[in-house]
Design a protein around this motif. Structure first.
Motif, PDB file in Angstrom:
ATOM      1  N   ARG A 114       0.763  -1.255   0.053  1.00 14.01           N
ATOM      2  CA  ARG A 114      -0.053   0.113   0.040  1.00 14.01           C
ATOM      3  C   ARG A 114       0.804   1.513   0.119  1.00 14.01           C
ATOM      4  O   ARG A 114       0.763   2.018  -0.682  1.00 14.01           O
ATOM      5  CB  ARG A 114      -0.771  -0.009   1.300  1.00 14.01           C
ATOM      6  CG  ARG A 114      -1.912   1.123   1.307  1.00 14.01           C
ATOM      7  CD  ARG A 114      -2.893   1.112   2.346  1.00 14.01           C
ATOM      8  NE  ARG A 114      -2.044   1.348   3.506  1.00 14.01           N
ATOM      9  CZ  ARG A 114      -2.460   1.037   4.598  1.00 14.01           C
ATOM     10  NH1 ARG A 114      -3.866   0.638   5.069  1.00 14.01           N
ATOM     11  NH2 ARG A 114      -1.759   1.143   5.848  1.00 14.01           N
ATOM     12  N   ASP A 126       2.012   1.663  -6.928  1.00 14.49           N
ATOM     13  CA  ASP A 126       0.821   2.478  -7.626  1.00 14.49           C
ATOM     14  C   ASP A 126      -0.167   1.320  -8.381  1.00 14.49           C
ATOM     15  O   ASP A 126      -1.298   1.541  -8.084  1.00 14.49           O
ATOM     16  CB  ASP A 126       1.413   3.114  -9.066  1.00 14.49           C
ATOM     17  CG  ASP A 126       2.599   3.878  -8.632  1.00 14.49           C
ATOM     18  OD1 ASP A 126       2.392   4.940  -7.715  1.00 14.49           O
ATOM     19  OD2 ASP A 126       3.618   3.855  -9.303  1.00 14.49           O
ATOM     20  N   ARG A 127       0.206   0.337  -8.961  1.00 11.00           N
ATOM     21  CA  ARG A 127      -0.363  -0.888  -9.230  1.00 11.00           C
ATOM     22  C   ARG A 127       0.062  -2.183  -8.629  1.00 11.00           C
ATOM     23  O   ARG A 127       1.140  -2.353  -8.298  1.00 11.00           O
ATOM     24  CB  ARG A 127      -0.450  -0.995 -10.772  1.00 11.00           C
ATOM     25  CG  ARG A 127      -0.898   0.172 -11.524  1.00 11.00           C
ATOM     26  CD  ARG A 127      -1.076  -0.219 -13.058  1.00 11.00           C
ATOM     27  NE  ARG A 127       0.002  -0.552 -13.787  1.00 11.00           N
ATOM     28  CZ  ARG A 127       0.275  -1.717 -14.427  1.00 11.00           C
ATOM     29  NH1 ARG A 127      -0.543  -2.447 -14.550  1.00 11.00           N
ATOM     30  NH2 ARG A 127       1.566  -2.079 -14.789  1.00 11.00           N
ATOM     31  N   GLU A 138      -5.277  -7.848 -10.955  1.00 12.06           N
ATOM     32  CA  GLU A 138      -4.655  -6.896 -11.103  1.00 12.06           C
ATOM     33  C   GLU A 138      -5.288  -5.463 -10.896  1.00 12.06           C
ATOM     34  O   GLU A 138      -6.657  -5.583 -11.512  1.00 12.06           O
ATOM     35  CB  GLU A 138      -3.599  -6.766 -12.097  1.00 12.06           C
ATOM     36  CG  GLU A 138      -4.433  -6.839 -13.374  1.00 12.06           C
ATOM     37  CD  GLU A 138      -3.377  -7.235 -14.715  1.00 12.06           C
ATOM     38  OE1 GLU A 138      -3.292  -8.230 -15.223  1.00 12.06           O
ATOM     39  OE2 GLU A 138      -2.758  -6.107 -14.910  1.00 12.06           O
ATOM     40  N   GLY A 139      -4.802  -4.482 -10.691  1.00 12.96           N
ATOM     41  CA  GLY A 139      -5.655  -3.115 -10.580  1.00 12.96           C
ATOM     42  C   GLY A 139      -4.838  -2.037  -9.704  1.00 12.96           C
ATOM     43  O   GLY A 139      -3.656  -2.287  -9.375  1.00 12.96           O
ATOM     44  N   LEU A 140      -5.351  -0.863  -9.632  1.00 13.53           N
ATOM     45  CA  LEU A 140      -4.646   0.136  -8.897  1.00 13.53           C
ATOM     46  C   LEU A 140      -4.515  -0.337  -7.142  1.00 13.53           C
ATOM     47  O   LEU A 140      -5.571  -1.066  -6.806  1.00 13.53           O
ATOM     48  CB  LEU A 140      -5.596   1.417  -8.849  1.00 13.53           C
ATOM     49  CG  LEU A 140      -6.045   2.095 -10.267  1.00 13.53           C
ATOM     50  CD1 LEU A 140      -6.877   2.986 -10.205  1.00 13.53           C
ATOM     51  CD2 LEU A 140      -4.485   2.745 -10.619  1.00 13.53           C
ATOM     52  N   ASP A 162      -5.265   0.872  -4.190  1.00 14.35           N
ATOM     53  CA  ASP A 162      -6.000   1.257  -3.198  1.00 14.35           C
ATOM     54  C   ASP A 162      -7.359   0.600  -3.861  1.00 14.35           C
ATOM     55  O   ASP A 162      -8.227   0.184  -2.826  1.00 14.35           O
ATOM     56  CB  ASP A 162      -6.182   2.521  -3.080  1.00 14.35           C
ATOM     57  CG  ASP A 162      -6.469   3.268  -4.751  1.00 14.35           C
ATOM     58  OD1 ASP A 162      -5.758   2.883  -5.444  1.00 14.35           O
ATOM     59  OD2 ASP A 162      -7.223   4.201  -4.657  1.00 14.35           O
ATOM     60  N   GLN A 163      -7.512   0.263  -5.149  1.00 15.30           N
ATOM     61  CA  GLN A 163      -8.567  -0.403  -5.540  1.00 15.30           C
ATOM     62  C   GLN A 163      -8.726  -1.840  -5.190  1.00 15.30           C
ATOM     63  O   GLN A 163      -9.645  -2.438  -4.742  1.00 15.30           O
ATOM     64  CB  GLN A 163      -8.905  -0.367  -6.866  1.00 15.30           C
ATOM     65  CG  GLN A 163      -9.997  -1.153  -7.557  1.00 15.30           C
ATOM     66  CD  GLN A 163      -9.744  -2.324  -8.243  1.00 15.30           C
ATOM     67  OE1 GLN A 163      -9.072  -2.291  -9.123  1.00 15.30           O
ATOM     68  NE2 GLN A 163     -10.101  -3.590  -7.697  1.00 15.30           N
ATOM     69  N   GLU A 211      -9.537  -1.991  -1.368  1.00 11.29           N
ATOM     70  CA  GLU A 211     -10.742  -1.339  -0.946  1.00 11.29           C
ATOM     71  C   GLU A 211     -11.924  -2.074  -1.744  1.00 11.29           C
ATOM     72  O   GLU A 211     -12.786  -2.096  -1.043  1.00 11.29           O
ATOM     73  CB  GLU A 211     -10.885   0.147  -0.931  1.00 11.29           C
ATOM     74  CG  GLU A 211      -9.854   0.774  -0.035  1.00 11.29           C
ATOM     75  CD  GLU A 211     -10.347   2.016   0.305  1.00 11.29           C
ATOM     76  OE1 GLU A 211     -11.438   2.759   0.272  1.00 11.29           O
ATOM     77  OE2 GLU A 211      -9.416   3.182   0.393  1.00 11.29           O
ATOM     78  N   ASP A 212     -11.704  -2.652  -2.778  1.00 11.86           N
ATOM     79  CA  ASP A 212     -12.678  -2.968  -3.531  1.00 11.86           C
ATOM     80  C   ASP A 212     -12.153  -4.368  -4.409  1.00 11.86           C
ATOM     81  O   ASP A 212     -12.190  -4.310  -5.496  1.00 11.86           O
ATOM     82  CB  ASP A 212     -13.297  -2.119  -4.462  1.00 11.86           C
ATOM     83  CG  ASP A 212     -14.696  -2.619  -5.157  1.00 11.86           C
ATOM     84  OD1 ASP A 212     -15.047  -3.590  -4.641  1.00 11.86           O
ATOM     85  OD2 ASP A 212     -14.947  -2.001  -6.222  1.00 11.86           O
ATOM     86  N   GLN A 234     -11.922  -7.732  -6.051  1.00 11.37           N
ATOM     87  CA  GLN A 234     -12.997  -8.526  -6.828  1.00 11.37           C
ATOM     88  C   GLN A 234     -12.890 -10.010  -6.674  1.00 11.37           C
ATOM     89  O   GLN A 234     -13.827 -10.697  -6.694  1.00 11.37           O
ATOM     90  CB  GLN A 234     -12.923  -8.040  -8.286  1.00 11.37           C
ATOM     91  CG  GLN A 234     -12.880  -6.671  -8.534  1.00 11.37           C
ATOM     92  CD  GLN A 234     -14.106  -5.916  -8.222  1.00 11.37           C
ATOM     93  OE1 GLN A 234     -14.939  -6.446  -8.879  1.00 11.37           O
ATOM     94  NE2 GLN A 234     -13.889  -4.976  -7.602  1.00 11.37           N
ATOM     95  N   ASN A 235     -11.689 -10.743  -6.481  1.00  9.04           N
ATOM     96  CA  ASN A 235     -11.423 -12.239  -6.565  1.00  9.04           C
ATOM     97  C   ASN A 235     -11.862 -12.640  -5.178  1.00  9.04           C
ATOM     98  O   ASN A 235     -11.278 -11.925  -4.127  1.00  9.04           O
ATOM     99  CB  ASN A 235      -9.909 -12.195  -7.258  1.00  9.04           C
ATOM    100  CG  ASN A 235      -9.786 -13.867  -7.155  1.00  9.04           C
ATOM    101  OD1 ASN A 235      -9.708 -14.405  -6.277  1.00  9.04           O
ATOM    102  ND2 ASN A 235      -9.818 -14.497  -8.234  1.00  9.04           N
ATOM    103  N   PRO A 236     -12.412 -13.664  -5.176  1.00  7.87           N
ATOM    104  CA  PRO A 236     -12.656 -14.177  -3.619  1.00  7.87           C
ATOM    105  C   PRO A 236     -11.244 -14.280  -3.048  1.00  7.87           C
ATOM    106  O   PRO A 236     -11.346 -13.969  -1.704  1.00  7.87           O
ATOM    107  CB  PRO A 236     -13.211 -15.660  -3.934  1.00  7.87           C
ATOM    108  CG  PRO A 236     -13.771 -15.432  -5.307  1.00  7.87           C
ATOM    109  CD  PRO A 236     -13.039 -14.603  -6.152  1.00  7.87           C
ATOM    110  N   TYR A 237     -10.155 -14.865  -3.394  1.00  4.29           N
ATOM    111  CA  TYR A 237      -8.958 -15.000  -2.825  1.00  4.29           C
ATOM    112  C   TYR A 237      -8.556 -13.589  -2.275  1.00  4.29           C
ATOM    113  O   TYR A 237      -8.083 -13.501  -1.093  1.00  4.29           O
ATOM    114  CB  TYR A 237      -7.845 -15.768  -3.653  1.00  4.29           C
ATOM    115  CG  TYR A 237      -6.745 -15.597  -2.749  1.00  4.29           C
ATOM    116  CD1 TYR A 237      -6.366 -16.540  -1.750  1.00  4.29           C
ATOM    117  CD2 TYR A 237      -5.631 -14.629  -3.170  1.00  4.29           C
ATOM    118  CE1 TYR A 237      -5.094 -16.416  -1.292  1.00  4.29           C
ATOM    119  CE2 TYR A 237      -4.463 -14.853  -2.676  1.00  4.29           C
ATOM    120  CZ  TYR A 237      -3.996 -15.573  -1.592  1.00  4.29           C
ATOM    121  OH  TYR A 237      -3.048 -15.527  -0.690  1.00  4.29           O
ATOM    122  N   GLN A 292     -10.053 -10.990  -1.660  1.00  4.94           N
ATOM    123  CA  GLN A 292     -11.136 -10.473  -0.574  1.00  4.94           C
ATOM    124  C   GLN A 292     -10.918 -10.982   0.451  1.00  4.94           C
ATOM    125  O   GLN A 292     -10.822 -10.592   1.578  1.00  4.94           O
ATOM    126  CB  GLN A 292     -12.582 -10.967  -0.963  1.00  4.94           C
ATOM    127  CG  GLN A 292     -12.938 -10.169  -2.236  1.00  4.94           C
ATOM    128  CD  GLN A 292     -14.580 -10.471  -2.444  1.00  4.94           C
ATOM    129  OE1 GLN A 292     -15.070 -11.166  -1.832  1.00  4.94           O
ATOM    130  NE2 GLN A 292     -15.105  -9.755  -3.397  1.00  4.94           N
TER     131      GLN A 292
END
Lengths: 279, 236
Positions: free
Chosen positions: A239, A243-244, A256-258, A260-261, A264-265, A267-270, A272
């Protein structure tokens, strides 16, 4: 402003073991995590593709055994990838898959274009050479011949990583873990590489030393514009730095993503599960 | 000329382990003109912050469009934009401010603000100057400039956050409940800060649950319940 990727990985695979008739084919493969129970082959990295852009810090997170360190070792040529491509965006190796180059050319890329900081300083440093000698070793490999010049680069770098210069002639085996890690970073930076790989660099350091290593990494990014891949299982480190972020599980990139995304959000169950486990 | 346009926006959250999907917001439409300040209001849980976080892409939105008129890229849908472009926009065009401070450890207020400037590629001398200007402009007590923000009060953290965002002179600034848990005096101060930002030409979108606070400050107020603006063109 938006140059293309400085490094691209395409469909990189790394397996340990010969594979058997069932696991050779991806569709018939029945793996337990990344392991074929029939023949014992480990699929450490599976179909890994991503880009690293100039000046960015890309984080890779995942539990131990997810394949993140193996991936770094393949990129740094410590391990030979089983298949796949690694493309560097520079004039010398334009459009070439550098994984297929001769070992001499790979060494050249390592010496001139890459820096690596291992989790274990034993792998990155010669413990019996002085701190300065370690830096000189890398500089000589990268074509340095002028002793006075190399000494001045070495001093600047050691100062940058807060190693007192009166200890520069000492061997790293007499240094604390945090100091060894910082010498390793200085050594990795000495050839002024456009790309730096950092593998769990703060793992096992106490919080105070960890803070100064993190700060050092950020400063390097800001001042030198070096692109970095940072592997860590510690989400707090990712964190602060990345950046990514890529999330790996059982040898695959599952999200893969930003950064902070991802945190905070997810998507993948693992992912999460990983993020919601954060204290 | 539309500066930011939210069209048919919706967002839900799925927690796989609990096999649950929660619909946070749906069918949101509004637009903001350049230089405007819009407030988003609604009760807790109505999805106000979800909208802001989706504009900033901390949340990955799943329905609709958020069109933003970028200086670098022209009209761009923030929901579809490549991550790299979002990172660029965050660095140069879009700021996000909340009361929470999430920063590098052992870094002083002054250093944090300077780093905001440095990351835009400006030289250290400029960073120093602009940091000092913005810290005094947003009235962070001079005693706090060279200390770590760990022990700051809510209002002080917020002021530092605003300074870190404002020093980049963003074109769009998102304010996520900046006044929550502040006392009256601090709120008055925040109000003055927002007026200053607006005067500098920044377009602002803010989430507040405090209707009184927004009164006379926002150009428009978007009500989450009615999904429309309630008081169009009240001020300025």
């Amino acid at each position: 402003m938006h140059n293309d990727a400085i490094l691209s990985v395409k469909n990189l695979e790394k397996q340990f073991g010969p594979g058997c008739s069932t696991c050779h084919n991806e569709s018939t493969r029945k793996l337990e995590k990344n392991y074929c129970p029939q023949c014992g082959t480990v699929y450490a990295c599976r179909n890994i593709s991503f880009n690293l852009f100039p000046g960015e810090i890309l984080g890779i997170v995942g539990e131990s055994g997810s394949g993140k360190s193996t991936l770094m070792q393949c990129l740094y040529f410590d391990e030979a990838a089983t298949s796949g491509e690694l493309i560097l965006n520079n004039q010398e190796f334009q459009e070439e898959n550098v994984l297929e180059l001769s070992s001499q050319q790979k060494r050249y890329i390592r010496n001139y274009h890459f820096g690596m900081v291992y989790q274990n300083p034993l792998k990155g440093l010669k413990m019996d050479f002085s701190a300065m000698g370690n830096i000189a070793e890398k500089l000589i490999a990268a074509g340095g011949r002028n002793v006075a010049e190399m000494e001045s680069i070495g001093k600047t770098l050691l100062e940058k990583v807060h190693i007192p210069l009166f200890r520069m002639k000492e061997e790293p085996k007499r240094f604390s873990g945090g100091m060894q890690q910082r010498v390793q970073i200085a050594k990795a930076l000495s050839n002024n590489p456009p790309i730096l790989f950092l593998d769990e660099v703060t793992t096992g350091l106490d919080l105070s030393v960890q803070a100064s290593v993190l700060d050092l990494i950020k400063t390097i990014q800001r001042e030198l514009g070096i692109s970095m891949i940072v592997v860590s299982h510690d989400l707090a480190v990712i964190r602060m730095l990345a950046d990514r972020t890529l999330v790996m599980l059982n040898g695959e990139i599952i999200e893969e993503g930003l950064t902070d995304q991802i945190l905070e959000d997810p998507q993948n169950p693992y992912t999460q599960q990983l993020v919601y486990s954060l204290l | 000329m539309t500066f930011l346009k939210v069209e048919g926006f919706g967002k839900s959250f799925t927690i796989s382990h609990l096999n649950q999907t929660i619909r946070a917001v749906e069918q949101i439409d509004f637009s903001i003109d350049k230089g405007e300040f819009i407030g988003i209001t609604g009760k807790s849980g109505s999805g106000k912050s979800t909208i802001l976080k989706s504009i900033y892409r901390t949340y990955l939105p799943d329905e609709g469009k958020i069109l933003y008129d970028s200086e670098e890229y022209g009209l761009i849908d923030l929901l579809q934009a490549e991550e790299r472009k979002i990172l660029y926009l965050r660095k140069y065009e879009i700021g996000y401010v909340s009361q929470f401070l999430n920063v590098m450890p052992r870094t002083t207020s002054r250093e944090l603000v300077e780093q905001s400037v440095l990351e835009m590629g400006k030289p250290a001398s400029v960073a120093k100057e602009e940091a000092e200007y913005v810290l005094s402009h947003f009235e962070l007590d001079r005693k706090l400039w060279d200390t770590y923000p760990n022990t700051f009060s809510g209002g002080e953290k917020l002021r530092l956050n605003i300074a870190m965002a404002a020093v980049k002179k963003p074109r769009l600034l998102l304010l996520d409940e900046p006044t929550a848990s502040l006392d009256e005096q601090s709120k008055v101060k925040v109000r003055e800060l927002i007026e200053k930002l607006k005067k500098n030409g920044t377009t602002l979108a803010g989430v507040f649950h405090d209707i009184e606070f927004m009164d006379g400050l926002c150009d428009k107020v978007f009500d989450m319940k009615r999904r429309q603006y309630t008081s169009e063109g009240a001020v300025i």
